[in-house]
Motif scaffolding. Sequence first.
Motif, PDB file in Angstrom:
ATOM      1  N   SER A 152       2.268   0.247  -3.939  1.00 18.74           N
ATOM      2  CA  SER A 152       3.623   0.652  -3.588  1.00 18.74           C
ATOM      3  C   SER A 152       4.617   0.156  -4.635  1.00 18.74           C
ATOM      4  O   SER A 152       4.294  -0.673  -5.497  1.00 18.74           O
ATOM      5  N   PHE A 192       0.828  -1.216   0.000  1.00 18.08           N
ATOM      6  CA  PHE A 192       0.000   0.000   0.000  1.00 18.08           C
ATOM      7  C   PHE A 192       0.859   1.262   0.000  1.00 18.08           C
ATOM      8  O   PHE A 192       1.768   1.408   0.803  1.00 18.08           O
ATOM      9  N   ASP A 193       0.524   2.173  -0.911  1.00 19.25           N
ATOM     10  CA  ASP A 193       1.125   3.505  -0.946  1.00 19.25           C
ATOM     11  C   ASP A 193       0.027   4.481  -1.353  1.00 19.25           C
ATOM     12  O   ASP A 193      -0.388   4.501  -2.520  1.00 19.25           O
ATOM     13  N   PRO A 194      -0.483   5.304  -0.417  1.00 16.50           N
ATOM     14  CA  PRO A 194      -1.627   6.178  -0.720  1.00 16.50           C
ATOM     15  C   PRO A 194      -1.325   7.242  -1.768  1.00 16.50           C
ATOM     16  O   PRO A 194      -2.251   7.791  -2.375  1.00 16.50           O
ATOM     17  N   ASP A 195      -0.025   7.521  -1.989  1.00 16.37           N
ATOM     18  CA  ASP A 195       0.347   8.582  -2.916  1.00 16.37           C
ATOM     19  C   ASP A 195       0.740   8.059  -4.299  1.00 16.37           C
ATOM     20  O   ASP A 195       1.099   8.851  -5.175  1.00 16.37           O
ATOM     21  N   ARG A 227      -2.676   3.216  -5.846  1.00 19.46           N
ATOM     22  CA  ARG A 227      -2.346   2.985  -4.430  1.00 19.46           C
ATOM     23  C   ARG A 227      -1.416   1.780  -4.250  1.00 19.46           C
ATOM     24  O   ARG A 227      -1.331   1.188  -3.168  1.00 19.46           O
ATOM     25  N   GLY A 259      -8.284   1.935   3.539  1.00 17.02           N
ATOM     26  CA  GLY A 259      -7.355   2.311   2.479  1.00 17.02           C
ATOM     27  C   GLY A 259      -6.133   1.439   2.359  1.00 17.02           C
ATOM     28  O   GLY A 259      -5.583   1.285   1.282  1.00 17.02           O
TER      29      GLY A 259
END
Length: 440
Positions: A262, A253-256, A260, A323
């Motif tokens: 990673s 997971f990477d919200p940016d 999303r 998220g």
Amino acid sequence: MMRDHEYVLRTVEERDIRFIRLWFTDVLGFLKSFAITPAELEAAFDEGMGFDGSAIEGFARLQESDMVARPDPATFQILPWRPGEQGVARMFCDIMTPDGEPFAGDPRQVLRRTLARAQEMGFTFYVGPELEYFYFASSSSTEPLDQGGYFDLTPLDIASDLRKRTVFYLESMGISVESVHHEVAPSQHEIVLRDTDALTMADNVMTARLAVKEVAQEAGLYATFMPKPVQGAFGSGMHTHMALYEGDRNAFFDPDSEYRLSKVAKAFIAGMLLHARDITAVCNQWVNSYKRLVPGYEAPVYICWARQNRSALLRIPTSMGGGGDIRVEFRSPDPACNPYLAFALMLSAGLQGVADNAELPPPASDNIYEMTVAERRASGIESLPEDLSEAIAAMQRSELVRTTLGDHLFEFFARNKLSEWEAYKSYVSPFEIERSLPVL
């Protein structure tokens, strides 16, 4: 570990357990077992229990047949389908050589090694499989018990009671079930196991397959995990949801980031795409597996990834748990595979992508089945092997598969599957008799 030993010994005495079954699998994923009495438990924990490995597929030649089964006390559970009094329990075992070394032909050890590599890279591997299967009246007939479809609830549906009883059995053994439901084909069903670490899940898959069959047998019926038992119907898959964790954090997971996902997730998916053909022989190990992997039945055929597209080999399901709940769903495995070897190769392929910082191609946005051959070629989309022979050839060229499985297991598996293919090639099927005998 000593606390686990003490818990097992105390429980056996308090619950009047008369037999403890020691479970392990052969190379093809068939569950094997022998029983010991409570009097032998302490010796089993201290030294393991010896047995003849030459009788087990892929284990040892006659001249080197002595093996030792060392029970894992963390897997101790009472079998709920045996009598409540003077009951029976089970433990999974790691197979050792007489000198105490892990046996190279033990599928559980293969998964342990691969998980150790992941741990060295800072990761824990979690998986959540969806097991599809059929209920039939007997093992000699494919007559369905119902005409239901996806998520159907039919009146007086005996399968509803079977599914419910299976869940009771599994949860009494500490195995969490996320959901159960009717699948697409008549008499086809699915049980979704809640995700956990891959070694525990491989044990859980073996237990779930047995529990499904035990419940069916109690009702005088038969349950099968055969990938494609019914001509013209949907086959049974084992869609597997995967995630790497760093401690309590989902490393996918990477919200940016786009989608999303990673950097780790993108490289993991890329690694699986690069090695998808190599690992297919293990994830789909039977001649019959390739009757399921054909266009038109929602089984993946083309090597690509997508966010929602169910025709893709790998997809990113919509997160319903917040998220950070990012998982990658691998859709080609079937429920008749050896889960220890399949999970090991899924992880190994993904980790290789992470180690190589592999670049993820763009997602497939269209229905791949509707694309022309030229369109798929232009998009760089390859196909999975079309049959077991092609899959074994891809596997034999793969250094990743050989390294992950080890020489002993790799060589046996390849020989066994090639033998199956040769037998299949020479078999004169009812299809040929029906189509050719009247006109040739």
